[in-house]
Design an enzyme around this catalytic site. Structure first.
Site, PDB file in Angstrom:
ATOM      1  N   LYS A  22       0.856  -1.205   0.000  1.00  0.00           N
ATOM      2  CA  LYS A  22       0.000   0.000   0.000  1.00  0.00           C
ATOM      3  C   LYS A  22       0.884   1.245   0.000  1.00  0.00           C
ATOM      4  CE  LYS A  22      -1.449   1.432   4.210  1.00  0.00           C
ATOM      5  NZ  LYS A  22      -1.171   2.814   4.635  1.00  0.00           N
ATOM      6  N   ASN A  23       1.950   1.237   0.803  1.00  0.00           N
ATOM      7  CA  ASN A  23       2.759   2.453   0.977  1.00  0.00           C
ATOM      8  C   ASN A  23       3.746   2.688  -0.158  1.00  0.00           C
ATOM      9  OD1 ASN A  23       1.327   2.957   3.243  1.00  0.00           O
ATOM     10  ND2 ASN A  23       2.942   2.412   4.685  1.00  0.00           N
ATOM     11  N   ARG A  96      -4.365  10.650   5.281  1.00  0.00           N
ATOM     12  CA  ARG A  96      -3.404  11.745   5.300  1.00  0.00           C
ATOM     13  C   ARG A  96      -2.325  11.579   4.236  1.00  0.00           C
ATOM     14  NH1 ARG A  96       0.598  11.373   7.257  1.00  0.00           N
ATOM     15  NH2 ARG A  96       0.827  13.562   7.809  1.00  0.00           N
ATOM     16  N   CYS A 120      -3.729  12.031  13.343  1.00  0.00           N
ATOM     17  CA  CYS A 120      -4.471  10.768  13.333  1.00  0.00           C
ATOM     18  C   CYS A 120      -4.203  10.116  14.688  1.00  0.00           C
ATOM     19  CB  CYS A 120      -4.018   9.885  12.176  1.00  0.00           C
ATOM     20  SG  CYS A 120      -2.365   9.252  12.409  1.00  0.00           S
ATOM     21  N   ARG A 125       1.362  14.123  13.112  1.00  0.00           N
ATOM     22  CA  ARG A 125       1.638  13.901  11.685  1.00  0.00           C
ATOM     23  C   ARG A 125       1.754  15.217  10.896  1.00  0.00           C
ATOM     24  NH1 ARG A 125       0.023   8.659  10.622  1.00  0.00           N
ATOM     25  NH2 ARG A 125       1.486   8.679   8.889  1.00  0.00           N
ATOM     26  N   PRO A 126       2.614  16.149  11.341  1.00  0.00           N
ATOM     27  CA  PRO A 126       2.772  17.415  10.611  1.00  0.00           C
ATOM     28  C   PRO A 126       3.363  17.181   9.226  1.00  0.00           C
ATOM     29  CG  PRO A 126       4.515  17.172  12.227  1.00  0.00           C
ATOM     30  CD  PRO A 126       3.566  16.046  12.474  1.00  0.00           C
ATOM     31  N   ILE A 127       3.229  18.172   8.345  1.00  0.00           N
ATOM     32  CA  ILE A 127       3.900  18.084   7.028  1.00  0.00           C
ATOM     33  C   ILE A 127       4.778  19.309   6.809  1.00  0.00           C
ATOM     34  CG2 ILE A 127       2.153  16.580   5.958  1.00  0.00           C
ATOM     35  CD1 ILE A 127       1.061  19.071   4.529  1.00  0.00           C
ATOM     36  N   ASP A 128       5.306  19.858   7.906  1.00  0.00           N
ATOM     37  CA  ASP A 128       6.155  21.055   7.809  1.00  0.00           C
ATOM     38  C   ASP A 128       7.398  20.824   6.944  1.00  0.00           C
ATOM     39  OD1 ASP A 128       6.689  19.319  10.113  1.00  0.00           O
ATOM     40  OD2 ASP A 128       8.389  20.651  10.455  1.00  0.00           O
ATOM     41  N   LEU A 129       7.910  19.607   6.929  1.00  0.00           N
ATOM     42  CA  LEU A 129       9.122  19.332   6.132  1.00  0.00           C
ATOM     43  C   LEU A 129       8.794  19.276   4.639  1.00  0.00           C
ATOM     44  CD1 LEU A 129      10.787  16.683   8.475  1.00  0.00           C
ATOM     45  CD2 LEU A 129      11.228  19.150   8.344  1.00  0.00           C
ATOM     46  N   ASP A 308       5.950   0.346  11.917  1.00  0.00           N
ATOM     47  CA  ASP A 308       4.689  -0.269  11.483  1.00  0.00           C
ATOM     48  C   ASP A 308       4.577  -1.728  11.910  1.00  0.00           C
ATOM     49  OD1 ASP A 308       4.346   1.472   8.289  1.00  0.00           O
ATOM     50  OD2 ASP A 308       4.103   2.089  10.367  1.00  0.00           O
ATOM     51  N   ILE A 330       9.521   6.703  16.603  1.00  0.00           N
ATOM     52  CA  ILE A 330       9.080   7.435  15.411  1.00  0.00           C
ATOM     53  C   ILE A 330       7.840   8.277  15.684  1.00  0.00           C
ATOM     54  CG2 ILE A 330       8.420   7.231  12.976  1.00  0.00           C
ATOM     55  CD1 ILE A 330      11.283   6.237  13.545  1.00  0.00           C
ATOM     56  N   ARG A 400      -8.145  -0.759   5.575  1.00  0.00           N
ATOM     57  CA  ARG A 400      -7.400   0.293   4.876  1.00  0.00           C
ATOM     58  C   ARG A 400      -6.121  -0.258   4.279  1.00  0.00           C
ATOM     59  NH1 ARG A 400      -6.700   5.896   7.836  1.00  0.00           N
ATOM     60  NH2 ARG A 400      -5.502   6.070   5.917  1.00  0.00           N
TER      61      ARG A 400
HETATM   62  C1  EPZ Z   1       4.923   6.812   6.360  1.00  0.00           C
HETATM   63  O1  EPZ Z   1       4.199   7.829   7.017  1.00  0.00           O
HETATM   64  C2  EPZ Z   1       3.992   5.615   6.292  1.00  0.00           C
HETATM   65  N1  EPZ Z   1       2.803   5.960   5.512  1.00  0.00           N
HETATM   66  C3  EPZ Z   1       3.586   5.190   7.695  1.00  0.00           C
HETATM   67  O2  EPZ Z   1       2.799   4.017   7.579  1.00  0.00           O
HETATM   68  C4  EPZ Z   1       4.845   4.858   8.490  1.00  0.00           C
HETATM   69  O3  EPZ Z   1       4.488   4.532   9.816  1.00  0.00           O
HETATM   70  C5  EPZ Z   1       5.791   6.062   8.484  1.00  0.00           C
HETATM   71  O4  EPZ Z   1       6.084   6.452   7.124  1.00  0.00           O
HETATM   72  C6  EPZ Z   1       7.117   5.754   9.176  1.00  0.00           C
HETATM   73  O5  EPZ Z   1       7.738   4.672   8.553  1.00  0.00           O
HETATM   74  C7  EPZ Z   1       2.888   5.972   4.163  1.00  0.00           C
HETATM   75  O6  EPZ Z   1       3.925   5.714   3.588  1.00  0.00           O
HETATM   76  C8  EPZ Z   1       1.630   6.329   3.421  1.00  0.00           C
HETATM   77  P1  EPZ Z   1       7.101  10.130   8.342  1.00  0.00           P
HETATM   78  P2  EPZ Z   1       4.780   9.343   7.029  1.00  0.00           P
HETATM   79  O7  EPZ Z   1       6.919  11.407   7.579  1.00  0.00           O
HETATM   80  O8  EPZ Z   1       5.568   9.596   5.817  1.00  0.00           O
HETATM   81  C9  EPZ Z   1       7.642  13.481  11.632  1.00  0.00           C
HETATM   82  C10 EPZ Z   1       0.982   2.611   7.988  1.00  0.00           C
HETATM   83  O9  EPZ Z   1       0.710   2.018   9.022  1.00  0.00           O
HETATM   84  N2  EPZ Z   1       7.418  14.435  10.535  1.00  0.00           N
HETATM   85  O10 EPZ Z   1       8.222   9.233   7.953  1.00  0.00           O
HETATM   86  O11 EPZ Z   1       3.632  10.239   7.331  1.00  0.00           O
HETATM   87  C11 EPZ Z   1       6.404  12.633  11.929  1.00  0.00           C
HETATM   88  O12 EPZ Z   1       5.543  13.324  12.829  1.00  0.00           O
HETATM   89  C12 EPZ Z   1       1.436   4.056   8.049  1.00  0.00           C
HETATM   90  O13 EPZ Z   1       0.972   2.101   6.842  1.00  0.00           O
HETATM   91  C13 EPZ Z   1       7.534  15.800  10.802  1.00  0.00           C
HETATM   92  O14 EPZ Z   1       7.800  16.203  11.936  1.00  0.00           O
HETATM   93  O15 EPZ Z   1       5.752   9.311   8.270  1.00  0.00           O
HETATM   94  C14 EPZ Z   1       7.002  11.393  12.552  1.00  0.00           C
HETATM   95  O16 EPZ Z   1       7.257  11.618  13.925  1.00  0.00           O
HETATM   96  C15 EPZ Z   1       1.262   4.617   9.433  1.00  0.00           C
HETATM   97  N3  EPZ Z   1       7.330  16.699   9.791  1.00  0.00           N
HETATM   98  C16 EPZ Z   1       8.328  11.227  11.813  1.00  0.00           C
HETATM   99  O17 EPZ Z   1       8.609  12.502  11.226  1.00  0.00           O
HETATM  100  C17 EPZ Z   1       7.023  16.290   8.508  1.00  0.00           C
HETATM  101  O18 EPZ Z   1       6.866  17.167   7.618  1.00  0.00           O
HETATM  102  C18 EPZ Z   1       8.288  10.186  10.680  1.00  0.00           C
HETATM  103  O19 EPZ Z   1       7.150  10.472   9.896  1.00  0.00           O
HETATM  104  C19 EPZ Z   1       6.913  14.902   8.260  1.00  0.00           C
HETATM  105  C20 EPZ Z   1       7.124  13.997   9.282  1.00  0.00           C
END
Ligand code: EPZ
Length: 426
Positions: A22-23, A96, A120, A125-129, A308, A330, A400
Site C-alpha cells: 500500500k505504501n 493523510r 491521526c 503527523r505534521p507536514i512542515d518538512l 509499522d 518514530i 485500509r
Molecule cells: C509513512 O508515514 C507511512 N505511511 C507510515 O505508515 C509509516 O508509519 C511512516 O512512514 C514511518 O515509517 C505511508 O507511507 C503512506 P514520516 P509518514 O513522515 O511519511 C515526523 C501505515 O501504518 N514528521 O516518515 O507520514 C512525523 O511526525 C502508516 O501504513 C515531521 O515532523 O511518516 C514522525 O514523527 C502509518 N514533519 C516522523 O517525522 C514532517 O513534515 C516520521 O514520519 C513529516 C514527518
C-alpha cells in the site's frame, strides 16, 4: 461497522501470499500526476486506501481504472488534464497520505490546493518538512481555511537537508524535483524500500535520479516525463505481520511472494526470540522453535525495526518468557493497542516512549476496539492465541491496509470471520 470474530488456539500451517505494498502504491499513483501520458501500475493491493487515492485523483480530473480479479490488481492512470488541482478535505481527512499529491501537483501545474491532513490516532503527523522543502524549491505556500495553497511558475533545484527523516516527505519532494529546473540535492532522506520503489517508477518515466534508497539523493530536473508500466513491491509490513502470526501461534507458515531483503530487522528479532526462520528467494518460512524468549526492541527508520511492526511485535512479546522493553522512537502516540492487550490479560506498563511487557501471560478473549491500522493487526494476532472467542470492533481500520486479511488467515487455519452490521451496513 464490521467486526471480526476470532477463536484462538489454532497454529497457522501452510502458505499465505503477500499482496502489493500500500505504501508503495500510494506515492506511485500520485506520480502519475507528473505526466499527461498513461501510467500502468501492477500488483496494486485491494485495500481501502487505494480506493481513496483513486477517488482523489479522479476528483482532480484524472482518468483512473482500477481492476482486481485474478489476473489484474492493476491500475491505469491518465492525468491528461487536471481540471481541478485540489485535494479536498472530505477525502484528505480519511487518508493523510493524500499530502503526497502536493509535490506532483505543483510540479506539473504550478498550483496545488491540498487540505491540511490533520493528525491521526498515532500522532500529530505534521507536514512542515514537505512545506519547507517546496519553499526551498521556490514555491510560495499560503494557508487558509484549513487548506495549503502552493504556487510556482517552475520549481527550481535546491539543496535540501531534512531536519527529520520523513518517508512521504522524501517521496513528495522527490516527485517535485523531477520536473524542477536544475539539480536538487537531498540529504538525510528516508531509505525505506517504498522510496526506492517510487524512484524506480520515476526513472522509468524519464526522471534522472541517483541515490534512491540511500540518505543522499540527487535529481536532475527534466522538462517532461512520459508514461510507464511498473510493478509495485510486495508489502513488507503485511509479510511481517504474517511472520509474527506464524510465530505467535506456534505454527509452520510459509509467507510467499514477499521480498525477504526488506525484512532483515524483523527476521533477526524473531530469531532472537527463538523462532525458526528459513529465508528463500521470494518467501520466508517461520516455525516455532519452542518457548518464545523475550527480546527488547526499538523502532528506527529503515533498515532498523519498522514502527509499522511495533504493535504486532508487542503482541508476540506478551507470549515470550521474560521481560521485553519496546521503545517507539518514530511516533509520539503509537501505543493505542496497549490498553486493549491489557484487557485481554497482557502485563504491560508504559513509561514515556517505552512499554515494558512481562510474559508469558495467557490471553483471554474479550470485546476489543481497533484504533489504527497496525494496532488492529496486533489485536488479531493476540486473538489468535487467546482462550475463547474475541470480538474486534471497527475493523475498517484493517481494511485500509490489509487485503482480504481474514480470508488469507482462514486459508492457513485461523478461526476468523467477519460479522457485518445487523443491517449489513459497512
Ligand atoms: C509513512 O508515514 C507511512 N505511511 C507510515 O505508515 C509509516 O508509519 C511512516 O512512514 C514511518 O515509517 C505511508 O507511507 C503512506 P514520516 P509518514 O513522515 O511519511 C515526523 C501505515 O501504518 N514528521 O516518515 O507520514 C512525523 O511526525 C502508516 O501504513 C515531521 O515532523 O511518516 C514522525 O514523527 C502509518 N514533519 C516522523 O517525522 C514532517 O513534515 C516520521 O514520519 C513529516 C514527518
Amino acid at each position: 461497522m464490521d467486526k471480526f470474530v476470532v477463536r484462538g488456539g489454532n497454529p497457522l500451517l501452510g502458505t499465505i501470499k503477500v499482496s502489493g505494498a500500500k505504501n508503495s502504491a500510494l506515492p506511485c499513483m500520485a506520480a502519475a500526476i507528473l505526466t499527461e501520458d498513461e501510467v500502468i501500475l501492477e500488483n496494486i493491493p485491494q485495500v481501502h486506501d487505494i480506493e481513496t487515492e483513486r477517488k482523489l485523483l479522479t476528483s482532480m480530473g484524472a482518468e483512473v481504472e482500477l481492476g482486481y480479479g485474478r489476473a489484474q490488481h492493476r491500475t491505469h492512470i491518465k492525468c491528461a488534464i487536471l481540471s481541478d488541482p485540489v485535494a479536498k478535505y472530505e477525502i484528505v481527512k480519511t487518508m493523510r497520505a493524500s499530502s503526497l499529491v502536493l509535490g506532483p501537483l505543483i510540479a506539473r501545474t504550478g498550483i496545488a490546493r491540498v487540505a491540511m491532513p490533520g493528525g491521526c490516532a498515532i500522532g500529530g503527523r505534521p507536514i512542515d518538512l514537505h512545506i519547507s522543502g517546496l519553499e526551498a524549491m521556490g514555491a510560495t505556500i499560503t494557508q487558509d481555511h484549513g487548506y495549503l495553497e502552493a504556487r510556482a511558475d517552475r520549481l527550481k533545484g535546491a539543496h535540501i537537508v531534512f531536519d527529520k527523516i520523513t518517508v512521504t516527505g522524501t517521496e513528495d519532494l522527490l516527485m517535485a524535483a523531477t520536473l524542477a529546473e536544475g539539480e536538487t540535492l537531498f540529504e538525510n532522506c528516508a531509505r525505506e524500500p517504498e522510496v526506492t520503489d517510487l524512484a524506480a517508477l520515476l526513472i522509468a518515466m524519464g526522471a534522472k535520479i541517483e541515490g534512491a534508497g540511500t540518505a543522499t539523493i540527487r535529481v536532475q530536473g527534466v522538462t517532461r516525463l512520459h508514461g510507464a508500466r511498473h510493478r509495485i513491491n510486495p508489502d513488507r509490513i503485511e509479510a511481517g505481520t504474517f511472520l509474527v502470526a506464524g510465530a505467535i501461534t506456534g505454527g509452520d507458515l510459509n509467507v510467499d511472494c514477499c521480498e525477504p531483503k526488506h525484512l532483515g530487522a524483523l527476521i533477526s528479532k524473531l530469531e532472537q526470540c527463538g523462532v525458526k526462520i528459513d529465508v528463500g528467494a521470494d518467501h520466508v518460512r517461520v516455525r516455532s522453535g519452542g518457548e518464545l524468549k523475550a527480546a527488547d526492541m526499538t523502532t528506527e527508520e529503515y533498515p532498523g525495526f519498522p514502527t509499522d511492526m511495533q504493535a504486532q511485535y508487542m503482541a508476540l512479546a506478551t507470549q515470550a518468557e521474560g521481560t521485553s522493553s519496546i521503545t517507539e522512537n518514530i511516533f509520539e502516540n503509537r501505543f493505542m493497542h496497549v490498553q486493549e492487550l491489557i484487557r485481554m490479560g497482557a502485563n504491560i506498563t508504559i513509561s514515556g516512549r517505552t512499554a515494558t511487557i512481562r510474559g508469558k501471560t495467557p490471553l483471554q478473549s474479550a470485546a476489543v476496539m481497533c484504533s489504527d491500522l497496525r494496532a488492529s493487526a496486533s489485536l488479531v494476532l493476540a486473538a489468535l492465541v487467546a482462550d475463547g472467542e474475541t470480538i474486534l470492533d471497527r475493523v475498517y481500520h484493517l481494511d485500509r491496509g490489509y487485503e482480504h486479511f481474514e480470508e488469507k488467515l482462514r486459508g492457513v487455519g485461523a478461526q476468523i470471520r467477519r460479522m457485518g452490521d445487523v443491517f449489513g451496513k459497512k
